[in-house]
Scaffold this motif. Sequence first.
Motif, short mmCIF file in Angstrom:
data_model
loop_
_atom_site.label_atom_id
_atom_site.label_comp_id
_atom_site.label_asym_id
_atom_site.label_seq_id
_atom_site.Cartn_x
_atom_site.Cartn_y
_atom_site.Cartn_z
N THR A 183 23.33 36.51 -2.68
CA THR A 183 24.21 37.40 -1.90
C THR A 183 23.92 38.82 -2.33
OG1 THR A 183 25.91 36.91 -3.54
CG2 THR A 183 26.06 35.76 -1.44
N MET A 184 23.82 39.70 -1.36
CA MET A 184 23.38 41.07 -1.67
C MET A 184 23.94 42.07 -0.68
SD MET A 184 19.46 40.40 -0.50
CE MET A 184 19.28 39.19 -1.79
N ALA A 185 24.02 43.30 -1.16
CA ALA A 185 24.43 44.42 -0.32
C ALA A 185 23.17 45.23 -0.01
CB ALA A 185 25.47 45.27 -1.03
N LEU A 186 22.83 45.32 1.27
CA LEU A 186 21.73 46.18 1.71
C LEU A 186 22.33 47.49 2.17
CD1 LEU A 186 19.31 43.87 3.75
CD2 LEU A 186 19.50 44.21 1.29
N GLU A 187 21.76 48.61 1.75
CA GLU A 187 22.41 49.89 2.07
C GLU A 187 21.43 51.05 2.16
OE1 GLU A 187 25.13 51.47 -0.85
OE2 GLU A 187 24.67 49.89 -2.26
N PRO A 188 20.69 51.13 3.26
CA PRO A 188 19.82 52.29 3.42
C PRO A 188 20.59 53.60 3.51
CG PRO A 188 19.83 50.94 5.41
CD PRO A 188 20.55 50.17 4.35
N MET A 189 20.09 54.57 2.76
CA MET A 189 20.57 55.96 2.85
C MET A 189 19.39 56.73 3.44
SD MET A 189 21.98 55.62 -0.94
CE MET A 189 21.86 53.83 -1.05
N HIS A 223 24.37 56.66 6.05
CA HIS A 223 24.40 55.49 5.16
C HIS A 223 25.10 54.33 5.88
CE1 HIS A 223 26.38 53.76 1.24
NE2 HIS A 223 25.26 53.11 1.50
N PHE A 224 24.42 53.20 5.95
CA PHE A 224 25.04 51.98 6.49
C PHE A 224 24.81 50.84 5.51
CE2 PHE A 224 24.85 54.52 10.26
CZ PHE A 224 25.90 54.09 11.05
N GLU A 225 25.80 49.97 5.38
CA GLU A 225 25.71 48.88 4.40
C GLU A 225 26.43 47.63 4.91
OE1 GLU A 225 27.79 49.73 0.71
OE2 GLU A 225 26.62 48.22 -0.36
N HIS A 226 25.80 46.49 4.69
CA HIS A 226 26.45 45.20 4.87
C HIS A 226 26.22 44.34 3.63
CE1 HIS A 226 28.07 44.95 8.89
NE2 HIS A 226 26.92 45.23 9.48
N THR A 227 27.18 43.47 3.35
CA THR A 227 26.99 42.40 2.37
C THR A 227 26.52 41.17 3.12
OG1 THR A 227 28.70 43.31 0.93
CG2 THR A 227 28.14 40.99 0.63
N ILE A 228 25.46 40.54 2.65
CA ILE A 228 24.88 39.39 3.36
C ILE A 228 24.59 38.25 2.39
CG2 ILE A 228 23.77 40.97 5.02
CD1 ILE A 228 21.07 40.18 3.60
N ALA A 229 24.37 37.06 2.95
CA ALA A 229 23.95 35.90 2.16
C ALA A 229 22.65 35.36 2.72
CB ALA A 229 25.04 34.83 2.19
N ILE A 230 21.78 34.93 1.81
CA ILE A 230 20.54 34.25 2.21
C ILE A 230 20.88 32.77 2.45
CG2 ILE A 230 18.18 33.66 1.56
CD1 ILE A 230 18.63 36.69 1.88
N THR A 231 20.51 32.27 3.62
CA THR A 231 20.81 30.89 3.99
C THR A 231 19.50 30.14 4.22
OG1 THR A 231 20.77 31.18 6.39
CG2 THR A 231 22.81 31.82 5.25
N ASN A 232 19.66 28.93 4.76
CA ASN A 232 18.51 28.14 5.18
C ASN A 232 17.83 28.72 6.41
OD1 ASN A 232 17.15 25.91 4.35
ND2 ASN A 232 19.02 24.64 4.37
N GLY A 233 18.62 29.52 7.18
CA GLY A 233 18.10 30.04 8.45
C GLY A 233 18.36 31.52 8.59
N GLU A 234 19.16 31.87 9.58
CA GLU A 234 19.47 33.27 9.86
C GLU A 234 20.22 33.90 8.68
OE1 GLU A 234 18.88 35.04 12.84
OE2 GLU A 234 17.60 33.29 13.22
N PRO A 235 19.99 35.19 8.42
CA PRO A 235 20.82 35.90 7.42
C PRO A 235 22.30 35.84 7.84
CG PRO A 235 19.09 37.33 8.31
CD PRO A 235 19.02 36.07 9.08
N ASP A 236 23.18 35.64 6.87
CA ASP A 236 24.61 35.51 7.14
C ASP A 236 25.27 36.84 6.75
OD1 ASP A 236 27.21 34.72 7.49
OD2 ASP A 236 27.14 33.05 6.06
#
Length: 249
Positions: A198-204, A231-244
Amino acid sequence: MAIVLKSPQEIESMRRAGRVLAELLQVLKKELNAGMKTRDLDRITARELKRLGAKPSFLGYRGFPAHLCVSVNEEIVHGIPGERVIREGDIVSLDVGAIVGGFQGDAAITVGVGRVSPEAGELMSAAEGALKAGIAAARKGNRIGDMSSAIQRYAEAKGFSVVREYTGHGIGREMHEDPQIPNFGTHGEGMELVEGMTMALEPMVNQGTWRTRVAENHWTVVTADGKLSAHFEHTIAITNGEPDILTVL
Ligand code: MG
């Protein structure tokens, strides 16, 4: 580097924090108006986090004095809400973390106030697009460099630069976990992504130089050339398929 993988149940806990943030950011976006002080956004955030049953992640973090970061125009990240008055045409980055059931979420958006310049509009859409490009690469079997390079390539193709000194990050029970996710990098390099990360991606994304400096308050990061940043950011999870994506309603 120790990566903490999350179970499906833990990811559901993180989604509860993420939903709170999505709802909160909608409220902030609606209430954001010319003439208000950045401090007013902190008051709204405190109220809404309480109403939604979440605790603030940022308040007190390394001494940070507010519930969210508000970064206006040339301010990139870590802006402290205070007496700055928001004006028509400003672009305002709102970055906020929440804790629900011991798990964290972290999300950010940049919002234009009233009518913004075409350049500011392009910058915001480039930063949002860069985040989407990074998320699209967040798939099991890919590498961190695939996300990083997708973000960088998207932003630079639009004529903008990506900040180097501040990065995305792992997140879970802690707001900042390993690994770091830079907003620049090389396809095929770095750690492999596995299910349960689980990670936060956040391009500035900056209008001019990627170089930054820290303001006299020791928190607010601003562009070295005084040009705009988004700046935009989401917290996401790596799954078996699509990013969550966890920070959505
Ligand atoms: Mg973050």
